[in-house]
Scaffold this motif. Structure first.
Motif, PDB file in Angstrom:
ATOM      1  N   TYR A   1      -7.738 -15.339   5.116  1.00  0.00           N
ATOM      2  CA  TYR A   1      -8.068 -14.288   6.824  1.00  0.00           C
ATOM      3  C   TYR A   1      -9.332 -13.683   6.556  1.00  0.00           C
ATOM      4  O   TYR A   1      -9.407 -12.539   6.033  1.00  0.00           O
ATOM      5  CB  TYR A   1      -6.383 -14.666   6.839  1.00  0.00           C
ATOM      6  N   PRO A   2      -9.688 -12.800   7.900  1.00  0.00           N
ATOM      7  CA  PRO A   2     -10.493 -11.814   8.217  1.00  0.00           C
ATOM      8  C   PRO A   2      -9.810 -10.818   8.179  1.00  0.00           C
ATOM      9  O   PRO A   2      -8.775 -10.498   7.773  1.00  0.00           O
ATOM     10  CB  PRO A   2     -10.755 -12.242   9.986  1.00  0.00           C
ATOM     11  N   GLY A   3     -10.766  -9.730   7.384  1.00  0.00           N
ATOM     12  CA  GLY A   3      -9.876  -8.305   7.567  1.00  0.00           C
ATOM     13  C   GLY A   3     -11.552  -7.241   8.008  1.00  0.00           C
ATOM     14  O   GLY A   3     -12.639  -7.148   7.020  1.00  0.00           O
ATOM     15  N   SER A   4     -10.856  -6.221   7.808  1.00  0.00           N
ATOM     16  CA  SER A   4     -11.954  -5.174   7.654  1.00  0.00           C
ATOM     17  C   SER A   4     -11.625  -4.092   7.220  1.00  0.00           C
ATOM     18  O   SER A   4     -10.572  -3.534   6.537  1.00  0.00           O
ATOM     19  CB  SER A   4     -11.870  -4.559   9.549  1.00  0.00           C
ATOM     20  N   MET A   5     -12.797  -3.109   6.727  1.00  0.00           N
ATOM     21  CA  MET A   5     -12.526  -2.122   5.544  1.00  0.00           C
ATOM     22  C   MET A   5     -11.638  -0.888   6.632  1.00  0.00           C
ATOM     23  O   MET A   5     -12.712  -0.441   7.490  1.00  0.00           O
ATOM     24  CB  MET A   5     -13.295  -2.140   4.464  1.00  0.00           C
TER      25      MET A   5
ATOM     26  N   SER B   1     -14.563  23.725  16.070  1.00  0.00           N
ATOM     27  CA  SER B   1     -14.475  23.620  14.742  1.00  0.00           C
ATOM     28  C   SER B   1     -15.120  22.790  13.822  1.00  0.00           C
ATOM     29  O   SER B   1     -14.939  23.485  12.567  1.00  0.00           O
ATOM     30  CB  SER B   1     -12.826  24.149  14.081  1.00  0.00           C
ATOM     31  N   LEU B   2     -15.371  22.196  14.123  1.00  0.00           N
ATOM     32  CA  LEU B   2     -15.586  20.312  13.605  1.00  0.00           C
ATOM     33  C   LEU B   2     -17.443  20.892  13.074  1.00  0.00           C
ATOM     34  O   LEU B   2     -18.009  20.955  13.227  1.00  0.00           O
ATOM     35  CB  LEU B   2     -15.504  20.115  14.017  1.00  0.00           C
ATOM     36  N   LEU B   3     -17.085  20.803  11.507  1.00  0.00           N
ATOM     37  CA  LEU B   3     -17.931  20.946  10.941  1.00  0.00           C
ATOM     38  C   LEU B   3     -18.996  19.455  10.010  1.00  0.00           C
ATOM     39  O   LEU B   3     -19.942  19.653   9.990  1.00  0.00           O
ATOM     40  CB  LEU B   3     -18.047  21.952   9.309  1.00  0.00           C
ATOM     41  N   THR B   4     -18.452  19.378   9.551  1.00  0.00           N
ATOM     42  CA  THR B   4     -18.710  17.160   9.145  1.00  0.00           C
ATOM     43  C   THR B   4     -17.450  16.924   9.118  1.00  0.00           C
ATOM     44  O   THR B   4     -15.808  17.109   8.603  1.00  0.00           O
ATOM     45  CB  THR B   4     -19.157  17.495   7.693  1.00  0.00           C
ATOM     46  N   THR B   5     -16.863  15.222   8.263  1.00  0.00           N
ATOM     47  CA  THR B   5     -16.132  14.795   8.024  1.00  0.00           C
ATOM     48  C   THR B   5     -16.360  13.928   6.112  1.00  0.00           C
ATOM     49  O   THR B   5     -17.584  13.716   5.954  1.00  0.00           O
ATOM     50  CB  THR B   5     -16.836  13.377   8.956  1.00  0.00           C
ATOM     51  N   ILE B   6     -15.745  14.350   5.809  1.00  0.00           N
ATOM     52  CA  ILE B   6     -15.810  13.165   4.633  1.00  0.00           C
ATOM     53  C   ILE B   6     -14.644  12.377   4.294  1.00  0.00           C
ATOM     54  O   ILE B   6     -13.580  12.656   4.589  1.00  0.00           O
ATOM     55  CB  ILE B   6     -14.504  14.615   3.300  1.00  0.00           C
ATOM     56  N   THR B   7     -15.559  11.102   3.623  1.00  0.00           N
ATOM     57  CA  THR B   7     -14.841   9.892   3.310  1.00  0.00           C
ATOM     58  C   THR B   7     -13.728   9.494   2.392  1.00  0.00           C
ATOM     59  O   THR B   7     -15.353   9.369   1.211  1.00  0.00           O
ATOM     60  CB  THR B   7     -15.227   8.761   4.336  1.00  0.00           C
ATOM     61  N   GLN B   8     -13.379   9.319   1.948  1.00  0.00           N
ATOM     62  CA  GLN B   8     -12.721   8.928   0.521  1.00  0.00           C
ATOM     63  C   GLN B   8     -13.574   7.614   0.327  1.00  0.00           C
ATOM     64  O   GLN B   8     -13.106   6.512   1.311  1.00  0.00           O
ATOM     65  CB  GLN B   8     -11.175   9.158  -0.031  1.00  0.00           C
ATOM     66  N   LEU B   9     -13.630   7.027  -0.656  1.00  0.00           N
ATOM     67  CA  LEU B   9     -13.975   4.709  -1.032  1.00  0.00           C
ATOM     68  C   LEU B   9     -13.884   4.647  -1.904  1.00  0.00           C
ATOM     69  O   LEU B   9     -13.747   3.514  -2.024  1.00  0.00           O
ATOM     70  CB  LEU B   9     -16.028   5.655  -0.740  1.00  0.00           C
ATOM     71  N   ASP B  10     -12.981   5.539  -2.489  1.00  0.00           N
ATOM     72  CA  ASP B  10     -12.123   4.813  -3.464  1.00  0.00           C
ATOM     73  C   ASP B  10     -10.948   5.119  -3.660  1.00  0.00           C
ATOM     74  O   ASP B  10     -10.673   6.685  -4.225  1.00  0.00           O
ATOM     75  CB  ASP B  10     -12.417   5.099  -4.854  1.00  0.00           C
ATOM     76  N   PRO B  11      -9.897   4.621  -3.510  1.00  0.00           N
ATOM     77  CA  PRO B  11      -9.430   2.969  -3.120  1.00  0.00           C
ATOM     78  C   PRO B  11      -9.827   3.415  -1.218  1.00  0.00           C
ATOM     79  O   PRO B  11      -9.948   4.083  -1.084  1.00  0.00           O
ATOM     80  CB  PRO B  11      -8.192   3.060  -3.268  1.00  0.00           C
ATOM     81  N   LEU B  12      -9.714   1.909  -1.121  1.00  0.00           N
ATOM     82  CA  LEU B  12     -10.401   1.806  -0.257  1.00  0.00           C
ATOM     83  C   LEU B  12      -8.871   1.148   1.154  1.00  0.00           C
ATOM     84  O   LEU B  12      -8.164   0.040  -0.322  1.00  0.00           O
ATOM     85  CB  LEU B  12     -11.424   0.672   0.474  1.00  0.00           C
ATOM     86  N   TRP B  13      -8.653   1.028   2.273  1.00  0.00           N
ATOM     87  CA  TRP B  13      -7.698  -0.192   2.487  1.00  0.00           C
ATOM     88  C   TRP B  13      -8.108  -1.229   3.344  1.00  0.00           C
ATOM     89  O   TRP B  13      -9.458  -1.221   3.271  1.00  0.00           O
ATOM     90  CB  TRP B  13      -7.004   0.737   3.830  1.00  0.00           C
ATOM     91  N   VAL B  14      -7.966  -2.204   3.341  1.00  0.00           N
ATOM     92  CA  VAL B  14      -8.391  -3.803   3.514  1.00  0.00           C
ATOM     93  C   VAL B  14      -6.949  -4.403   4.811  1.00  0.00           C
ATOM     94  O   VAL B  14      -5.720  -4.240   4.604  1.00  0.00           O
ATOM     95  CB  VAL B  14      -8.993  -4.707   2.781  1.00  0.00           C
ATOM     96  N   ASN B  15      -7.039  -4.032   6.137  1.00  0.00           N
ATOM     97  CA  ASN B  15      -6.627  -4.700   6.870  1.00  0.00           C
ATOM     98  C   ASN B  15      -7.017  -5.905   7.339  1.00  0.00           C
ATOM     99  O   ASN B  15      -7.816  -6.309   7.010  1.00  0.00           O
ATOM    100  CB  ASN B  15      -6.904  -3.413   8.480  1.00  0.00           C
ATOM    101  N   ILE B  16      -5.605  -6.515   7.794  1.00  0.00           N
ATOM    102  CA  ILE B  16      -5.871  -7.876   7.513  1.00  0.00           C
ATOM    103  C   ILE B  16      -4.849  -8.613   8.308  1.00  0.00           C
ATOM    104  O   ILE B  16      -3.526  -8.455   8.707  1.00  0.00           O
ATOM    105  CB  ILE B  16      -4.803  -8.671   6.346  1.00  0.00           C
ATOM    106  N   SER B  17      -5.444  -9.502   9.282  1.00  0.00           N
ATOM    107  CA  SER B  17      -4.787 -10.044  10.963  1.00  0.00           C
ATOM    108  C   SER B  17      -4.249 -11.326   9.941  1.00  0.00           C
ATOM    109  O   SER B  17      -5.169 -11.892  10.245  1.00  0.00           O
ATOM    110  CB  SER B  17      -5.872 -10.371  11.810  1.00  0.00           C
ATOM    111  N   LEU B  18      -3.059 -12.025  10.444  1.00  0.00           N
ATOM    112  CA  LEU B  18      -2.391 -13.034   9.127  1.00  0.00           C
ATOM    113  C   LEU B  18      -2.094 -13.877  11.690  1.00  0.00           C
ATOM    114  O   LEU B  18      -1.719 -12.707  12.052  1.00  0.00           O
ATOM    115  CB  LEU B  18      -1.360 -12.753   8.910  1.00  0.00           C
TER     116      LEU B  18
END
Length: 416
Positions: A63-67, A207-224
């Motif tokens: 099935y298709p998914g997106s991280m 107020s927004l200075l930057t964004t921090i993204t956590q890469l470990d772990p990740l979520w994968v959204n799955i469409s069934l």
């Protein structure tokens, strides 16, 4: 006079009949001597066949998914002031607690000094109030002062104590503002580009200075597809499918059929069907220590650990269609083609699962179907279709529907 009269006379007529009978007899004898042409011998049609065998087949599907990042934090300024320095490299990895920005702290340091002075003044007032209270407590024993003077001394002591507490709170608030002038990373992850350059005034409106993204772990959204989800739930409930808990996971494939080295595990299912797409959303968590996957990346997801037990897999190229539906040609005991109507189920690696119409051990034509007709004599050549279904599954004794997580629960429940 009639020209045929001599022929029709009694003597001549009898002679004519004898001649006619003789000619006819000769013709019949000649016809009986001719043998019919030989019919051509029926030729067996060469075909390739497979013998169906029952085996445990994985039915998870692809099935298709997106991280998606499991955490994405916006770093904001919590006090108003001039942004003096950026202490990190844009796009680089930062650790939790690492210094990112410095805001001009001078006004807040002055406020901190003022609040500390007020605290010292409040403590001095408290010391004076305590001394008055001790004298009043001694004098009231000898009736040297009135009860009112004694109550005033007690009230003054309580007010002094409250003033000290208020001053201490002001000091803590001022210290927090000073600390906020050093903006630190709340989580570990990858930074985005800076949103405000050095020298700019930052505050509640900017107020927004930057964004921090956590890469470990990740979520994968799955469409069934909703039909698939409902079908799997029904089959699990009816015992047609079983889970191997040791293999229960999701396998992620990226472009070029590259498999991610770490398996994911489903930890959430949506409680509704998306009306726009007709799908049910699932979410799995997957380890990504080397950062090979990125948020927003499209992937293919294979569900693992779900099996159809003792299933017959039929290659799709063997299936034909007629007015009654799907059918195949089966080689019978006389080596002739027999039409067999079939009902097909889930699509798996190697073909479709047979729900009805065939049984293990039967021989089905898979190649050479163009030359085959019902009752055709066949010259079958058996071939083996090897399918790599992975390690042999190990099923638990409990009913599968009690252990299937998201796929076995009602739509109103959420998998934990």
């Amino acid at each position: 006079m009639n020209a045929y009269a001599p022929l029709l006379s009694t003597g001549n007529s009898r002679h004519f009949r004898h001649v006619l009978v003789a000619v006819t007899t000769l013709l019949l004898i000649a016809g009986c001597d001719q043998t019919p042409p030989p019919t051509p011998e029926e030729r067996a049609q060469p075909v390739k066949t497979v013998v169906l065998k029952a085996e445990d087949v994985p039915v998870g599907g692809q099935y298709p998914g997106s991280m998606e990042s499991s955490k994405e934090v916006q770093v904001r300024a919590r006090v108003e002031g001039i942004l003096l320095h950026r202490r990190y490299t844009e796009g680089a990895r930062v650790e939790a607690g690492q210094l990112l920005y410095e805001i001009d702290a001078a006004p807040f340091e002055v406020a901190l000094s003022r609040s500390r002075a007020q605290l010292a003044n409040a403590r001095a007032s408290l010391s004076s109030a305590e001394r008055r209270w001790r004298r009043a407590s001694e004098l009231i024993q000898s009736n040297a002062i009135s009860q009112r003077d004694r109550d005033d001394a007690e009230s003054g002591l309580e007010q002094a104590r409250a003033a000290v507490q208020l001053a201490e709170a002001e000091v803590r608030a001022a210290q927090i503002n000073v600390d906020y002038c050093k903006v630190r990373a709340p989580i570990s992850g990858m930074t985005s580009r800076e949103r405000v350059s050095e020298g700019s005034l930052v505050g509640p409106n900017n107020s927004l200075l930057t964004t921090i993204t956590q890469l470990d772990p990740l979520w994968v959204n799955i469409s069934l597809p909703d039909e698939m989800v409902l079908l799997l739930r029904r089959m699990l409930k009816d015992g047609e499918l079983s889970y191997d808990e040791s293999q229960r996971a999701v396998l992620i494939e990226t472009a070029g059929n590259q498999q991610h080295p770490h398996l994911g595990h489903i930890d959430f299912s949506d409680s509704t069907i998306d009306r726009r797409t007709g799908t049910v959303q699932f979410r799995a968590t997957v380890a990504n220590p080397d950062g090979s996957l990125l948020p927003g990346q499209f992937v293919r997801v294979r569900l693992q650990g779900l099996y159809s037990r003792n299933a017959l897999v039929l290659p799709e190229r063997a299936v034909l269609q007629n007015a009654k539906g799907s059918f195949v040609y089966v080689v019978n005991a006389q080596q002739r083609a027999e039409v067999r109507q079939v009902r097909l189920g889930l699509e798996v690696d190697g073909g479709r699962i047979v729900d009805a119409g065939l049984k293990a051990g039967e021989e089905v034509v898979v190649e050479g179907l163009v030359r085959v007709r019902p009752s055709s004599l066949l010259a079958p050549q058996r071939i083996e279709l090897a399918h790599n279904y992975g390690p042999k599954p190990n099923f638990a004794d409990q009913p599968a529907r009690l252990k299937v997580g998201a796929l076995s629960q009602p739509a109103s429940e959420v998998v934990q």
